[in-house]
Design an enzyme around this catalytic site. Structure first.
Site, PDB file in Angstrom:
ATOM      1  N   TYR A   1       0.839  -1.207   0.000  1.00 43.93           N
ATOM      2  CA  TYR A   1       0.000   0.000   0.000  1.00 43.93           C
ATOM      3  C   TYR A   1       0.876   1.260   0.000  1.00 43.93           C
ATOM      4  O   TYR A   1       1.904   1.333   0.672  1.00 43.93           O
ATOM      5  CB  TYR A   1      -0.954   0.016   1.201  1.00 43.93           C
ATOM      6  CG  TYR A   1      -2.118  -0.969   1.072  1.00 43.93           C
ATOM      7  CD1 TYR A   1      -2.381  -1.626  -0.131  1.00 43.93           C
ATOM      8  CD2 TYR A   1      -2.955  -1.230   2.143  1.00 43.93           C
ATOM      9  CE1 TYR A   1      -3.443  -2.518  -0.254  1.00 43.93           C
ATOM     10  CE2 TYR A   1      -4.025  -2.124   2.024  1.00 43.93           C
ATOM     11  CZ  TYR A   1      -4.254  -2.767   0.820  1.00 43.93           C
ATOM     12  OH  TYR A   1      -5.302  -3.646   0.706  1.00 43.93           O
TER      13      TYR A   1
ATOM     14  N   SER B   1      -6.789 -13.534   0.780  1.00 43.88           N
ATOM     15  CA  SER B   1      -7.598 -12.480   0.182  1.00 43.88           C
ATOM     16  C   SER B   1      -7.802 -12.802  -1.297  1.00 43.88           C
ATOM     17  O   SER B   1      -6.868 -13.273  -1.961  1.00 43.88           O
ATOM     18  CB  SER B   1      -6.877 -11.136   0.339  1.00 43.88           C
ATOM     19  OG  SER B   1      -7.663 -10.088  -0.168  1.00 43.88           O
TER      20      SER B   1
ATOM     21  N   SER C   1     -13.593  -2.528  -0.269  1.00 48.83           N
ATOM     22  CA  SER C   1     -14.406  -1.625  -1.105  1.00 48.83           C
ATOM     23  C   SER C   1     -15.915  -1.832  -0.915  1.00 48.83           C
ATOM     24  O   SER C   1     -16.660  -2.021  -1.888  1.00 48.83           O
ATOM     25  CB  SER C   1     -14.011  -1.731  -2.585  1.00 48.83           C
ATOM     26  OG  SER C   1     -12.704  -1.246  -2.793  1.00 48.83           O
TER      27      SER C   1
ATOM     28  N   ARG D   1     -17.330   4.684  -5.706  1.00 51.25           N
ATOM     29  CA  ARG D   1     -18.098   4.729  -6.961  1.00 51.25           C
ATOM     30  C   ARG D   1     -19.607   4.646  -6.723  1.00 51.25           C
ATOM     31  O   ARG D   1     -20.385   5.112  -7.560  1.00 51.25           O
ATOM     32  CB  ARG D   1     -17.649   3.594  -7.912  1.00 51.25           C
ATOM     33  CG  ARG D   1     -16.371   3.939  -8.678  1.00 51.25           C
ATOM     34  CD  ARG D   1     -15.918   2.806  -9.573  1.00 51.25           C
ATOM     35  NE  ARG D   1     -15.445   1.669  -8.789  1.00 51.25           N
ATOM     36  CZ  ARG D   1     -16.092   0.504  -8.669  1.00 51.25           C
ATOM     37  NH1 ARG D   1     -17.219   0.296  -9.333  1.00 51.25           N
ATOM     38  NH2 ARG D   1     -15.594  -0.454  -7.917  1.00 51.25           N
TER      39      ARG D   1
HETATM   40  N1  LIG Z   1      -7.533  -7.285  -0.266  1.00 55.00           N
HETATM   41  C1  LIG Z   1      -7.561  -6.506  -1.326  1.00 55.00           C
HETATM   42  O1  LIG Z   1      -7.247  -6.924  -2.456  1.00 55.00           O
HETATM   43  C2  LIG Z   1      -7.988  -5.069  -1.158  1.00 55.00           C
HETATM   44  C3  LIG Z   1      -8.209  -4.265  -2.296  1.00 55.00           C
HETATM   45  C4  LIG Z   1      -8.620  -2.938  -2.091  1.00 55.00           C
HETATM   46  C5  LIG Z   1      -8.787  -2.444  -0.811  1.00 55.00           C
HETATM   47  N2  LIG Z   1      -8.532  -3.251   0.280  1.00 55.00           N
HETATM   48  C6  LIG Z   1      -8.700  -2.758   1.671  1.00 55.00           C
HETATM   49  O2  LIG Z   1     -10.046  -2.339   1.827  1.00 55.00           O
HETATM   50  C7  LIG Z   1     -10.053  -1.016   2.372  1.00 55.00           C
HETATM   51  C8  LIG Z   1     -11.312  -0.331   1.931  1.00 55.00           C
HETATM   52  O3  LIG Z   1     -11.347  -0.246   0.501  1.00 55.00           O
HETATM   53  P1  LIG Z   1     -11.834   1.103  -0.164  1.00 55.00           P
HETATM   54  O4  LIG Z   1     -10.987   2.220   0.305  1.00 55.00           O
HETATM   55  O5  LIG Z   1     -11.949   0.908  -1.637  1.00 55.00           O
HETATM   56  O6  LIG Z   1     -13.291   1.202   0.545  1.00 55.00           O
HETATM   57  P2  LIG Z   1     -14.586   2.056   0.344  1.00 55.00           P
HETATM   58  O7  LIG Z   1     -15.020   2.381   1.729  1.00 55.00           O
HETATM   59  O8  LIG Z   1     -15.520   1.341  -0.572  1.00 55.00           O
HETATM   60  O9  LIG Z   1     -14.144   3.391  -0.421  1.00 55.00           O
HETATM   61  C9  LIG Z   1     -13.550   4.442   0.265  1.00 55.00           C
HETATM   62  C10 LIG Z   1     -13.515   5.634  -0.665  1.00 55.00           C
HETATM   63  O10 LIG Z   1     -14.857   6.125  -0.834  1.00 55.00           O
HETATM   64  C11 LIG Z   1     -14.842   7.522  -0.594  1.00 55.00           C
HETATM   65  N3  LIG Z   1     -16.141   7.991  -0.095  1.00 55.00           N
HETATM   66  C12 LIG Z   1     -16.925   8.884  -0.722  1.00 55.00           C
HETATM   67  N4  LIG Z   1     -18.022   9.120   0.006  1.00 55.00           N
HETATM   68  C13 LIG Z   1     -17.952   8.388   1.116  1.00 55.00           C
HETATM   69  C14 LIG Z   1     -18.810   8.230   2.248  1.00 55.00           C
HETATM   70  N5  LIG Z   1     -19.965   8.889   2.391  1.00 55.00           N
HETATM   71  N6  LIG Z   1     -18.430   7.388   3.213  1.00 55.00           N
HETATM   72  C15 LIG Z   1     -17.257   6.716   3.109  1.00 55.00           C
HETATM   73  N7  LIG Z   1     -16.412   6.827   2.040  1.00 55.00           N
HETATM   74  C16 LIG Z   1     -16.748   7.668   1.059  1.00 55.00           C
HETATM   75  C17 LIG Z   1     -13.729   7.717   0.417  1.00 55.00           C
HETATM   76  O11 LIG Z   1     -13.303   9.054   0.379  1.00 55.00           O
HETATM   77  P3  LIG Z   1     -13.067   9.883   1.758  1.00 55.00           P
HETATM   78  O12 LIG Z   1     -11.767   9.415   2.346  1.00 55.00           O
HETATM   79  O13 LIG Z   1     -13.026  11.296   1.293  1.00 55.00           O
HETATM   80  O14 LIG Z   1     -14.225   9.587   2.668  1.00 55.00           O
HETATM   81  C18 LIG Z   1     -12.684   6.764  -0.106  1.00 55.00           C
HETATM   82  O15 LIG Z   1     -11.935   7.351  -1.163  1.00 55.00           O
HETATM   83  C19 LIG Z   1      -8.741  -0.393   1.883  1.00 55.00           C
HETATM   84  O16 LIG Z   1      -8.331   0.681   2.684  1.00 55.00           O
HETATM   85  C20 LIG Z   1      -7.799  -1.573   1.994  1.00 55.00           C
HETATM   86  O17 LIG Z   1      -7.331  -1.689   3.336  1.00 55.00           O
HETATM   87  C21 LIG Z   1      -8.149  -4.546   0.111  1.00 55.00           C
END
Ligand SMILES: NC(=O)c1ccc[n+]([C@@H]2O[C@H](COP(=O)([O-])OP(=O)(O)OC[C@H]3O[C@@H](n4cnc5c(N)ncnc54)[C@H](OP(=O)(O)O)[C@@H]3O)[C@@H](O)[C@H]2O)c1
Length: 279
Positions: A35, A140, A190, A196
């Site tokens: 990361y 994962s 996500s 999105r």
């Molecule tokens: N194992 C894997 O292959 C894998 C792959 C990808 C991710 N991950 C893990 O999963 C975690 C979460 O994934 P993700 O970051 O894609 O999750 P997510 O919670 O689906 O997306 C977060 C994104 O959405 C935005 N967002 C917009 N409006 C929001 C709202 N009302 N509430 C919350 N978020 C909002 C956030 O921006 P703001 O910060 O401005 O709120 C942030 O950029 C990652 O941090 C990572 O640790 C694992």
């Protein structure tokens, strides 16, 4: 913590952020060696060094097995996977150094590797656990069959997979059914489709947003809380990660633990997600 480098926080702000998460009951922090181009663990580790009392109040998750082409790893000529026992052990030990800790609570293989030998992975996991460097192990993005093959060799505590109303495959490809059968809770990445869910402009996403918003308004809950509740209502008991660096957004995720949806509302979101009714 994938996005921690984007948040522009000072070390003190990272300490405050972790403390605010703890106050909300959020105690697990998800990392991977790669990361932030191999920099995210170090940012978090600096906060732990600044406030060492945090370590015993949190659980650290990290991952290994992907080798990125990056200025931080000039020896990597091509992006590839490495799930050899040697790499798993070396990567975990480097994560301990970056996170400034003596153990991680959970180590995951980041992605299934076509060259993966289940016996090698089990051996590395067993060695790391025996040394107390890793307390639990998991995977994962594994299929049900991949999970069960490795799980026969070493007990896995989770499969961290992508799931959201914009990515419903694990409901239908046996991922969740297989974990539920074993009593293993998936972790969800996500859950808001990486943001999105709020921004995608296609017709399906527009309809989905409209349906979720109608439910949220009617039951007086925030939009994102409804999405988290929709995910956590599954019988495999998924544990969603949130990727937001805003503590208000994390509080909204936590609020999703306080209510459940009616079956009619749950299926209304599924129908909008898939674009068709169940048979
Ligand atoms: N194992 C894997 O292959 C894998 C792959 C990808 C991710 N991950 C893990 O999963 C975690 C979460 O994934 P993700 O970051 O894609 O999750 P997510 O919670 O689906 O997306 C977060 C994104 O959405 C935005 N967002 C917009 N409006 C929001 C709202 N009302 N509430 C919350 N978020 C909002 C956030 O921006 P703001 O910060 O401005 O709120 C942030 O950029 C990652 O941090 C990572 O640790 C694992």
């Amino acid at each position: 913590m994938w996005r921690i480098g984007d948040w522009g926080m000072t070390v003190e702000q990272r300490v405050t952020f972790i403390e605010q998460c703890l106050a909300l009951g959020v105690t697990s922090f998800d990392h991977a060696d790669i990361y932030g181009n191999y920099s995210a663990e170090g940012l978090f580790g600096a906060a732990l060094q600044a406030q060492p009392s945090l370590r015993d109040r949190i659980q650290l998750v990290t991952k290994c097995g992907i080798k990125l082409v990056s200025p931080a790893r000039p020896q990597h000529a091509i992006q590839h996977y490495d799930t050899s026992a040697e790499h798993i052990v070396a990567s975990a030990e480097e994560s301990l150094r970056q996170l400034q800790t003596d153990r991680v609570d959970l180590l995951l293989i980041h992605r299934p590797d076509p060259l993966m030998d289940f016996d090698d992975v089990a051996e590395a996991f067993t060695r790391l656990r025996g040394a107390g460097k890793v307390l639990h192990v998991g995977v994962s993005n594994f299929s049900r069959h991949q999970f069960e093959s490795l799980n026969r060799r070493v007990a896995l505590v989770t499969n961290q997979v992508e799931f959201s109303p914009l990515h419903t495959a694990p409901l239908f490809d046996e991922t969740f059914d297989g974990l539920h059968d074993l009593g293993v809770a998936p972790m969800i990445w996500s859950p808001l489709a990486g943001g999105r869910l709020f921004t995608a402009a296609d017709a399906r996403a527009e309809t989905l947003r409209h349906v979720i918003k109608e439910i949220a308004d009617r039951i007086h809950q925030p939009f994102a809380s409804v999405v988290f509740a929709w995910i956590m209502q599954l019988p495999s008991k998924p544990l969603p990660l949130t990727g937001s660096g805003r503590i208000e957004a994390i509080a909204v995720a936590v609020a999703g633990t306080t209510f459940t949806l009616s079956r009619a509302d749950w299926f209304a979101i599924l129908r909008a997600a898939r674009g068709h009714e169940v048979a």
